[in-house]
Design a protein around this motif. Structure first.
Motif, PDB file in Angstrom:
ATOM      1  N   ASN A  65       4.118 -16.376  11.104  1.00  0.00           N
ATOM      2  CA  ASN A  65       3.445 -16.886  11.935  1.00  0.00           C
ATOM      3  C   ASN A  65       1.413 -16.243  11.341  1.00  0.00           C
ATOM      4  N   HIS A  66       1.756 -16.075  10.291  1.00  0.00           N
ATOM      5  CA  HIS A  66       1.138 -15.204  10.343  1.00  0.00           C
ATOM      6  C   HIS A  66       0.034 -14.482  10.667  1.00  0.00           C
ATOM      7  N   ILE A  67       0.767 -13.832  10.578  1.00  0.00           N
ATOM      8  CA  ILE A  67       0.299 -12.555  11.925  1.00  0.00           C
ATOM      9  C   ILE A  67       0.296 -11.211  11.427  1.00  0.00           C
ATOM     10  N   ILE A  68      -0.809 -10.276  11.179  1.00  0.00           N
ATOM     11  CA  ILE A  68      -1.108  -8.900  10.034  1.00  0.00           C
ATOM     12  C   ILE A  68      -0.163  -8.217  10.880  1.00  0.00           C
ATOM     13  N   LEU A  69       0.674  -7.027  10.165  1.00  0.00           N
ATOM     14  CA  LEU A  69       1.628  -6.864  10.804  1.00  0.00           C
ATOM     15  C   LEU A  69       1.109  -5.084   9.978  1.00  0.00           C
ATOM     16  N   ASP A  70       1.041  -4.970   8.593  1.00  0.00           N
ATOM     17  CA  ASP A  70       0.023  -4.124   8.256  1.00  0.00           C
ATOM     18  C   ASP A  70      -0.245  -4.443   7.495  1.00  0.00           C
ATOM     19  N   GLN A  71      -1.222  -3.152   6.210  1.00  0.00           N
ATOM     20  CA  GLN A  71      -1.972  -3.086   5.517  1.00  0.00           C
ATOM     21  C   GLN A  71      -2.020  -1.625   4.772  1.00  0.00           C
ATOM     22  N   LEU A  72      -2.162  -1.669   3.558  1.00  0.00           N
ATOM     23  CA  LEU A  72      -2.195  -0.531   2.388  1.00  0.00           C
ATOM     24  C   LEU A  72      -3.480  -0.484   1.879  1.00  0.00           C
ATOM     25  N   HIS A  73      -3.897   0.857   2.235  1.00  0.00           N
ATOM     26  CA  HIS A  73      -5.249   0.514   1.516  1.00  0.00           C
ATOM     27  C   HIS A  73      -5.488   1.883   1.010  1.00  0.00           C
ATOM     28  N   GLU A 131      -0.320 -10.234   0.861  1.00  0.00           N
ATOM     29  CA  GLU A 131      -1.209 -10.513   0.527  1.00  0.00           C
ATOM     30  C   GLU A 131      -2.148 -10.014  -0.064  1.00  0.00           C
ATOM     31  N   ALA A 132      -3.342 -10.163  -1.128  1.00  0.00           N
ATOM     32  CA  ALA A 132      -3.505  -9.285  -1.415  1.00  0.00           C
ATOM     33  C   ALA A 132      -5.259  -9.755  -0.832  1.00  0.00           C
ATOM     34  N   ARG A 133      -5.983  -8.902  -0.131  1.00  0.00           N
ATOM     35  CA  ARG A 133      -6.903  -9.364   0.119  1.00  0.00           C
ATOM     36  C   ARG A 133      -9.018  -8.407  -0.513  1.00  0.00           C
ATOM     37  N   ALA A 134     -10.140  -8.902  -0.011  1.00  0.00           N
ATOM     38  CA  ALA A 134     -11.023  -8.243  -0.127  1.00  0.00           C
ATOM     39  C   ALA A 134     -11.777  -8.014   0.324  1.00  0.00           C
ATOM     40  N   PHE A 135     -12.205  -6.488   1.513  1.00  0.00           N
ATOM     41  CA  PHE A 135     -13.406  -6.275   2.114  1.00  0.00           C
ATOM     42  C   PHE A 135     -14.558  -6.136   1.342  1.00  0.00           C
ATOM     43  N   GLU A 136     -15.235  -7.245   1.198  1.00  0.00           N
ATOM     44  CA  GLU A 136     -16.712  -7.667   0.280  1.00  0.00           C
ATOM     45  C   GLU A 136     -18.162  -6.226   1.402  1.00  0.00           C
ATOM     46  N   ILE A 137     -17.621  -4.954  -0.524  1.00  0.00           N
ATOM     47  CA  ILE A 137     -19.486  -4.213   0.599  1.00  0.00           C
ATOM     48  C   ILE A 137     -20.594  -5.264   0.912  1.00  0.00           C
ATOM     49  N   PRO A 138     -21.123  -5.106   2.119  1.00  0.00           N
ATOM     50  CA  PRO A 138     -22.142  -5.584   2.398  1.00  0.00           C
ATOM     51  C   PRO A 138     -23.391  -4.985   1.650  1.00  0.00           C
ATOM     52  N   PHE A 139     -24.127  -5.576   0.838  1.00  0.00           N
ATOM     53  CA  PHE A 139     -25.176  -5.707  -0.041  1.00  0.00           C
ATOM     54  C   PHE A 139     -25.147  -5.070  -1.249  1.00  0.00           C
ATOM     55  N   THR A 140     -23.468  -5.327  -2.012  1.00  0.00           N
ATOM     56  CA  THR A 140     -23.692  -5.723  -2.921  1.00  0.00           C
ATOM     57  C   THR A 140     -22.498  -6.612  -3.449  1.00  0.00           C
ATOM     58  N   PRO A 141     -22.453  -6.448  -4.772  1.00  0.00           N
ATOM     59  CA  PRO A 141     -21.905  -7.683  -5.587  1.00  0.00           C
ATOM     60  C   PRO A 141     -20.289  -7.445  -5.422  1.00  0.00           C
ATOM     61  N   PHE A 142     -19.647  -5.953  -5.308  1.00  0.00           N
ATOM     62  CA  PHE A 142     -18.358  -5.123  -4.569  1.00  0.00           C
ATOM     63  C   PHE A 142     -17.606  -5.344  -3.763  1.00  0.00           C
ATOM     64  N   SER A 143     -16.473  -5.327  -4.328  1.00  0.00           N
ATOM     65  CA  SER A 143     -15.249  -5.070  -3.045  1.00  0.00           C
ATOM     66  C   SER A 143     -13.980  -4.221  -3.554  1.00  0.00           C
ATOM     67  N   HIS A 144     -13.480  -3.802  -1.837  1.00  0.00           N
ATOM     68  CA  HIS A 144     -12.222  -3.121  -1.397  1.00  0.00           C
ATOM     69  C   HIS A 144     -11.468  -3.568  -1.685  1.00  0.00           C
ATOM     70  N   ASN A 145     -10.232  -3.971  -2.547  1.00  0.00           N
ATOM     71  CA  ASN A 145      -9.119  -4.628  -2.495  1.00  0.00           C
ATOM     72  C   ASN A 145      -8.559  -3.854  -1.523  1.00  0.00           C
ATOM     73  N   PHE A 146      -7.255  -4.948  -0.610  1.00  0.00           N
ATOM     74  CA  PHE A 146      -5.871  -3.992  -0.043  1.00  0.00           C
ATOM     75  C   PHE A 146      -4.799  -5.293  -0.196  1.00  0.00           C
ATOM     76  N   TRP A 147      -3.982  -4.731   0.199  1.00  0.00           N
ATOM     77  CA  TRP A 147      -2.756  -4.942   0.683  1.00  0.00           C
ATOM     78  C   TRP A 147      -1.906  -5.343   1.938  1.00  0.00           C
ATOM     79  N   VAL A 148      -1.606  -6.992   2.446  1.00  0.00           N
ATOM     80  CA  VAL A 148      -1.683  -6.909   3.578  1.00  0.00           C
ATOM     81  C   VAL A 148       0.321  -8.154   4.365  1.00  0.00           C
ATOM     82  N   LEU A 149       0.190  -7.886   4.705  1.00  0.00           N
ATOM     83  CA  LEU A 149       1.962  -7.817   5.451  1.00  0.00           C
ATOM     84  C   LEU A 149       1.857  -8.584   6.296  1.00  0.00           C
ATOM     85  N   THR A 150       2.626 -10.211   5.927  1.00  0.00           N
ATOM     86  CA  THR A 150       2.221 -11.070   7.237  1.00  0.00           C
ATOM     87  C   THR A 150       3.683 -11.937   7.957  1.00  0.00           C
ATOM     88  N   ASP A 151       3.801 -12.003   9.093  1.00  0.00           N
ATOM     89  CA  ASP A 151       4.985 -12.709   8.828  1.00  0.00           C
ATOM     90  C   ASP A 151       4.990 -14.482   8.942  1.00  0.00           C
TER      91      ASP A 151
END
Length: 167
Positions: A33-41, A11-31
């Motif tokens: 059961n939709h459980i997050i197993l790993d992240q790449l930032h 999955e591609a995910r976006a952390f929305e940076i508070p008080f700004t219109p910007f995001s920090h995007n990162f990658w997630v691996l899920t099994d």
């Protein structure tokens, strides 16, 4: 894309940076059961302490980080797009291509930009784009409907070509 009954996802995910219109995007691996197993930032890392943080400055290094335990990046209802779905073995192979590239990215010893430089210097979103291309995701710059400065830049075309996932 048809979802397999027992499928894993990247999955591609976006952390929305508070008080700004910007995001920090990162990658997630899920099994399956939709459980997050790993992240790449891509993160700012203090070269003296090794401490990582979401937002840094030119004193910090820009590093690719694999860490399943990063909890600050996970927000309720955050922008999320499933970019690849397949069997566990196939998804793990694709994910491993990105993990294999991390030492090469980090060996570049790139400095994290100051906040006002994010539109024209490589940053965490540039790592997202680079890792996305290595994962074999078509046009990672367009998968999330977010404003992610630096996303149109890549860390290294040579690294992408060397580590890119091949089906």
């Amino acid at each position: 894309m048809r979802k397999l009954l027992h499928s894993w996802s990247i999955e591609a995910r976006a952390f929305e940076i508070p008080f700004t219109p910007f995001s920090h995007n990162f990658w997630v691996l899920t099994d399956n059961n939709h459980i997050i197993l790993d992240q790449l930032h891509g993160l700012a890392v203090d070269p003296e302490t090794g401490e990582s943080r979401a937002i840094g400055n030119s004193h910090d290094l820009l590093l690719a980080i694999q860490d399943a335990t990063i909890v600050w990046s996970l927000q309720p209802n955050q922008p999320t797009v499933v970019c690849a779905t397949a069997s566990e073995a196939a998804i793990r192979q694709r994910w491993q291509a990105a993990i294999n590239a991390i030492p090469a990215i980090n060996a570049l010893q790139l400095h994290y930009p100051n906040w006002w430089q994010h539109f024209h210097k490589k940053n965490s979103n540039s790592v997202f784009n680079t890792l996305g291309q290595i994962l074999g995701i078509p046009l990672p710059v367009t998968v999330l409907p977010t404003w992610a400065p630096g996303i149109k830049l890549i860390i290294s075309e040579d690294i992408i070509n060397q580590f890119r996932y091949k089906e």
